[in-house]
Each structure stands twice: as structure tokens, then as C-alpha cells.
Design a protein around this motif. Sequence first.
Motif, PDB file in Angstrom:
ATOM      1  N   ALA A  94      -3.588  13.993  31.871  1.00  0.00           N
ATOM      2  CA  ALA A  94      -3.943  14.979  32.909  1.00  0.00           C
ATOM      3  C   ALA A  94      -5.577  15.375  32.978  1.00  0.00           C
ATOM      4  CB  ALA A  94      -3.054  16.067  33.221  1.00  0.00           C
ATOM      5  N   SER A  95      -5.702  15.514  31.822  1.00  0.00           N
ATOM      6  CA  SER A  95      -7.182  16.420  31.341  1.00  0.00           C
ATOM      7  C   SER A  95      -8.128  15.472  32.107  1.00  0.00           C
ATOM      8  CB  SER A  95      -7.347  16.233  29.880  1.00  0.00           C
ATOM      9  OG  SER A  95      -8.642  17.129  29.721  1.00  0.00           O
ATOM     10  N   GLY A  96      -8.903  15.989  33.153  1.00  0.00           N
ATOM     11  CA  GLY A  96     -10.244  15.471  33.865  1.00  0.00           C
ATOM     12  C   GLY A  96      -9.650  14.560  34.932  1.00  0.00           C
ATOM     13  N   LEU A  97      -8.625  14.474  35.293  1.00  0.00           N
ATOM     14  CA  LEU A  97      -8.177  13.587  36.288  1.00  0.00           C
ATOM     15  C   LEU A  97      -8.394  14.240  37.611  1.00  0.00           C
ATOM     16  CD1 LEU A  97      -4.948  11.630  35.437  1.00  0.00           C
ATOM     17  CD2 LEU A  97      -7.101  10.793  35.701  1.00  0.00           C
ATOM     18  N   ARG A  98      -8.241  15.540  37.761  1.00  0.00           N
ATOM     19  CA  ARG A  98      -8.437  16.160  38.943  1.00  0.00           C
ATOM     20  C   ARG A  98      -9.645  16.069  39.658  1.00  0.00           C
ATOM     21  NH1 ARG A  98      -5.948  21.907  39.537  1.00  0.00           N
ATOM     22  NH2 ARG A  98      -4.269  20.791  39.293  1.00  0.00           N
ATOM     23  N   ASN A  99     -10.781  16.188  38.932  1.00  0.00           N
ATOM     24  CA  ASN A  99     -12.159  16.184  39.278  1.00  0.00           C
ATOM     25  C   ASN A  99     -12.692  14.723  39.372  1.00  0.00           C
ATOM     26  OD1 ASN A  99     -12.008  18.775  39.135  1.00  0.00           O
ATOM     27  ND2 ASN A  99     -12.608  18.795  37.116  1.00  0.00           N
ATOM     28  N   LEU A 100     -11.803  13.644  39.417  1.00  0.00           N
ATOM     29  CA  LEU A 100     -12.455  12.253  39.489  1.00  0.00           C
ATOM     30  C   LEU A 100     -12.666  11.948  40.858  1.00  0.00           C
ATOM     31  CD1 LEU A 100     -10.439  10.363  36.767  1.00  0.00           C
ATOM     32  CD2 LEU A 100     -12.841  10.901  36.538  1.00  0.00           C
ATOM     33  N   GLU A 101     -13.572  11.081  41.212  1.00  0.00           N
ATOM     34  CA  GLU A 101     -13.866  10.556  42.546  1.00  0.00           C
ATOM     35  C   GLU A 101     -12.827   9.407  42.700  1.00  0.00           C
ATOM     36  OE1 GLU A 101     -16.269  11.345  44.522  1.00  0.00           O
ATOM     37  OE2 GLU A 101     -17.032  12.848  43.172  1.00  0.00           O
ATOM     38  N   HIS A 102     -12.468   9.182  44.032  1.00  0.00           N
ATOM     39  CA  HIS A 102     -11.442   8.457  44.550  1.00  0.00           C
ATOM     40  C   HIS A 102     -11.489   6.957  43.895  1.00  0.00           C
ATOM     41  CE1 HIS A 102      -8.424   6.627  47.107  1.00  0.00           C
ATOM     42  NE2 HIS A 102      -9.163   5.614  47.352  1.00  0.00           N
ATOM     43  N   THR A 103     -12.863   6.337  43.479  1.00  0.00           N
ATOM     44  CA  THR A 103     -13.146   5.070  42.967  1.00  0.00           C
ATOM     45  C   THR A 103     -12.677   5.279  41.594  1.00  0.00           C
ATOM     46  OG1 THR A 103     -15.258   5.655  42.572  1.00  0.00           O
ATOM     47  CG2 THR A 103     -14.872   4.378  44.474  1.00  0.00           C
ATOM     48  N   GLN A 104     -12.962   6.349  40.921  1.00  0.00           N
ATOM     49  CA  GLN A 104     -12.477   6.490  39.335  1.00  0.00           C
ATOM     50  C   GLN A 104     -11.052   6.473  39.211  1.00  0.00           C
ATOM     51  OE1 GLN A 104     -15.051   9.777  39.111  1.00  0.00           O
ATOM     52  NE2 GLN A 104     -16.171   8.923  37.257  1.00  0.00           N
ATOM     53  N   VAL A 105     -10.402   7.028  40.095  1.00  0.00           N
ATOM     54  CA  VAL A 105      -8.928   6.946  39.890  1.00  0.00           C
ATOM     55  C   VAL A 105      -8.347   5.766  40.411  1.00  0.00           C
ATOM     56  CG1 VAL A 105      -6.873   7.883  41.208  1.00  0.00           C
ATOM     57  CG2 VAL A 105      -8.574   9.443  40.832  1.00  0.00           C
ATOM     58  N   ASP A 106      -8.882   4.854  41.296  1.00  0.00           N
ATOM     59  CA  ASP A 106      -8.488   3.607  41.445  1.00  0.00           C
ATOM     60  C   ASP A 106      -8.807   2.582  40.252  1.00  0.00           C
ATOM     61  OD1 ASP A 106      -7.730   4.025  44.163  1.00  0.00           O
ATOM     62  OD2 ASP A 106      -9.630   3.308  44.975  1.00  0.00           O
ATOM     63  N   GLU A 107      -9.630   2.970  39.599  1.00  0.00           N
ATOM     64  CA  GLU A 107      -9.936   2.243  38.455  1.00  0.00           C
ATOM     65  C   GLU A 107      -8.932   2.344  37.295  1.00  0.00           C
ATOM     66  OE1 GLU A 107     -14.093   3.200  37.129  1.00  0.00           O
ATOM     67  OE2 GLU A 107     -15.002   2.458  38.937  1.00  0.00           O
ATOM     68  N   ILE A 108      -8.370   3.746  37.150  1.00  0.00           N
ATOM     69  CA  ILE A 108      -7.743   3.865  36.135  1.00  0.00           C
ATOM     70  C   ILE A 108      -6.124   3.469  36.485  1.00  0.00           C
ATOM     71  CG2 ILE A 108      -6.246   5.962  35.097  1.00  0.00           C
ATOM     72  CD1 ILE A 108      -8.678   7.693  35.385  1.00  0.00           C
ATOM     73  N   THR A 109      -5.933   3.600  37.753  1.00  0.00           N
ATOM     74  CA  THR A 109      -4.520   3.029  38.534  1.00  0.00           C
ATOM     75  C   THR A 109      -4.554   1.563  38.241  1.00  0.00           C
ATOM     76  OG1 THR A 109      -4.475   4.524  40.061  1.00  0.00           O
ATOM     77  CG2 THR A 109      -3.119   2.542  40.387  1.00  0.00           C
ATOM     78  N   GLU A 110      -5.873   0.626  38.250  1.00  0.00           N
ATOM     79  CA  GLU A 110      -5.839  -0.742  38.116  1.00  0.00           C
ATOM     80  C   GLU A 110      -5.775  -0.964  36.496  1.00  0.00           C
ATOM     81  OE1 GLU A 110      -6.052  -4.788  38.975  1.00  0.00           O
ATOM     82  OE2 GLU A 110      -5.698  -3.190  40.369  1.00  0.00           O
ATOM     83  N   GLN A 111      -6.173  -0.231  35.786  1.00  0.00           N
ATOM     84  CA  GLN A 111      -5.923  -0.265  34.363  1.00  0.00           C
ATOM     85  C   GLN A 111      -4.715  -0.402  33.909  1.00  0.00           C
ATOM     86  OE1 GLN A 111      -8.079   2.421  31.995  1.00  0.00           O
ATOM     87  NE2 GLN A 111      -7.695   1.675  30.044  1.00  0.00           N
ATOM     88  N   VAL A 112      -3.916   0.690  34.386  1.00  0.00           N
ATOM     89  CA  VAL A 112      -2.451   0.515  34.276  1.00  0.00           C
ATOM     90  C   VAL A 112      -1.809  -0.758  34.835  1.00  0.00           C
ATOM     91  CG1 VAL A 112      -0.548   1.880  34.785  1.00  0.00           C
ATOM     92  CG2 VAL A 112      -2.322   3.084  34.160  1.00  0.00           C
ATOM     93  N   VAL A 113      -2.199  -1.152  35.941  1.00  0.00           N
ATOM     94  CA  VAL A 113      -1.538  -2.103  36.587  1.00  0.00           C
ATOM     95  C   VAL A 113      -1.848  -3.613  35.430  1.00  0.00           C
ATOM     96  CG1 VAL A 113      -1.623  -3.829  38.409  1.00  0.00           C
ATOM     97  CG2 VAL A 113      -1.323  -1.382  38.818  1.00  0.00           C
ATOM     98  N   GLN A 114      -3.094  -3.615  35.278  1.00  0.00           N
ATOM     99  CA  GLN A 114      -3.338  -4.799  34.565  1.00  0.00           C
ATOM    100  C   GLN A 114      -2.767  -4.872  33.372  1.00  0.00           C
ATOM    101  OE1 GLN A 114      -5.490  -7.526  35.273  1.00  0.00           O
ATOM    102  NE2 GLN A 114      -5.402  -6.311  37.554  1.00  0.00           N
ATOM    103  N   THR A 115      -2.854  -3.570  32.662  1.00  0.00           N
ATOM    104  CA  THR A 115      -2.060  -3.791  31.308  1.00  0.00           C
ATOM    105  C   THR A 115      -0.711  -4.233  31.416  1.00  0.00           C
ATOM    106  OG1 THR A 115      -2.998  -1.726  30.401  1.00  0.00           O
ATOM    107  CG2 THR A 115      -0.759  -1.982  29.551  1.00  0.00           C
ATOM    108  N   PHE A 116       0.226  -3.933  32.417  1.00  0.00           N
ATOM    109  CA  PHE A 116       1.789  -4.595  32.491  1.00  0.00           C
ATOM    110  C   PHE A 116       1.632  -5.841  33.282  1.00  0.00           C
ATOM    111  CE2 PHE A 116       1.951  -0.033  31.721  1.00  0.00           C
ATOM    112  CZ  PHE A 116       2.643  -0.171  30.757  1.00  0.00           C
ATOM    113  N   GLN A 117       0.832  -6.289  34.122  1.00  0.00           N
ATOM    114  CA  GLN A 117       0.824  -7.489  34.656  1.00  0.00           C
ATOM    115  C   GLN A 117       0.440  -8.632  33.508  1.00  0.00           C
ATOM    116  OE1 GLN A 117      -2.462  -7.584  37.755  1.00  0.00           O
ATOM    117  NE2 GLN A 117      -0.669  -7.390  39.262  1.00  0.00           N
ATOM    118  N   LYS A 118      -0.376  -8.384  32.650  1.00  0.00           N
ATOM    119  CA  LYS A 118      -0.352  -9.072  31.304  1.00  0.00           C
ATOM    120  C   LYS A 118       0.992  -9.119  30.553  1.00  0.00           C
ATOM    121  CE  LYS A 118      -5.165  -7.597  30.789  1.00  0.00           C
ATOM    122  NZ  LYS A 118      -5.989  -6.788  29.918  1.00  0.00           N
ATOM    123  N   ALA A 119       1.504  -8.196  30.656  1.00  0.00           N
ATOM    124  CA  ALA A 119       2.937  -7.919  29.724  1.00  0.00           C
ATOM    125  C   ALA A 119       4.018  -8.915  30.549  1.00  0.00           C
ATOM    126  CB  ALA A 119       3.834  -6.671  29.721  1.00  0.00           C
ATOM    127  N   GLY A 120       3.885  -8.906  31.983  1.00  0.00           N
ATOM    128  CA  GLY A 120       4.790  -9.585  33.006  1.00  0.00           C
ATOM    129  C   GLY A 120       4.528 -11.107  32.892  1.00  0.00           C
TER     130      GLY A 120
END
Length: 123
Positions: A94-120
Amino acid sequence: MHIVVNAETGSRDHLRELYAWLQEETDLRGRVVMEERPPDPGMMGPSPEALQVLLDAGGTLCSTAATVIAWLRTRTGEVSVRLADGDREIEVGASGLRNLEHTQVDEITEQVVQTFQKAGSRG
């Protein structure tokens, strides 16, 4: 595919709160199960241990990632969430997420998705 979600924090309530957030998502209703252990000595009721999220090939992975990150953005202090599926794992804090721009939040979300799409996509 299923993902195990752990809230890394000193508060037992954080995992329950995250469970409630995930249950609010239409795509995830009925796909999230709270794993609990017997009560600790002197405590009333079971203690949450982890969440199991059953995912399909559709948008539930993206919904899960987006909801977890949205929940983290409302937290203060040292709270992180570890998501795992087999040998694939990612931790988001959570540290630092609150102050991120929308595009940065999208990038983190995409990183999580990519981690598990590879697994799938493993055979």
C-alpha cells in the motif's frame, strides 16, 4: 486457475475487509472463499488465514487485480497483499499507491495480470 491471497499485516481484519471488497465485484461473487483456522487461545471465532480466488479465462483475473489494488490504495501504514498461484507470486504494498497517477496504477494492475497470465499459459 486459483489464486491464494494473503494480506501481510498485523491486523486480522484486513483480510476480512479485502474479502468484502472482492465480494462486491459482480465478476467475483461466488469465486472468493475465506480460509480460516481455529481460534487462537483466548480469541473468539476463527482467524482468517487466506483468500482463495477461482479464476476463469475471462476478466476475473483483471477484476481481482484491480480490486486488490483499489483496496490497497485505501489502506494506510505497512499493508501489503501477496498473490500466489503455484510458483508464481507477486506482492503489492500500500505504501505509495495512494499518490500514484492513474496510468501508474494501471501499470501495476497490468503487472499483476501478466504474472498470472503467464502462470495460466503453462501446459
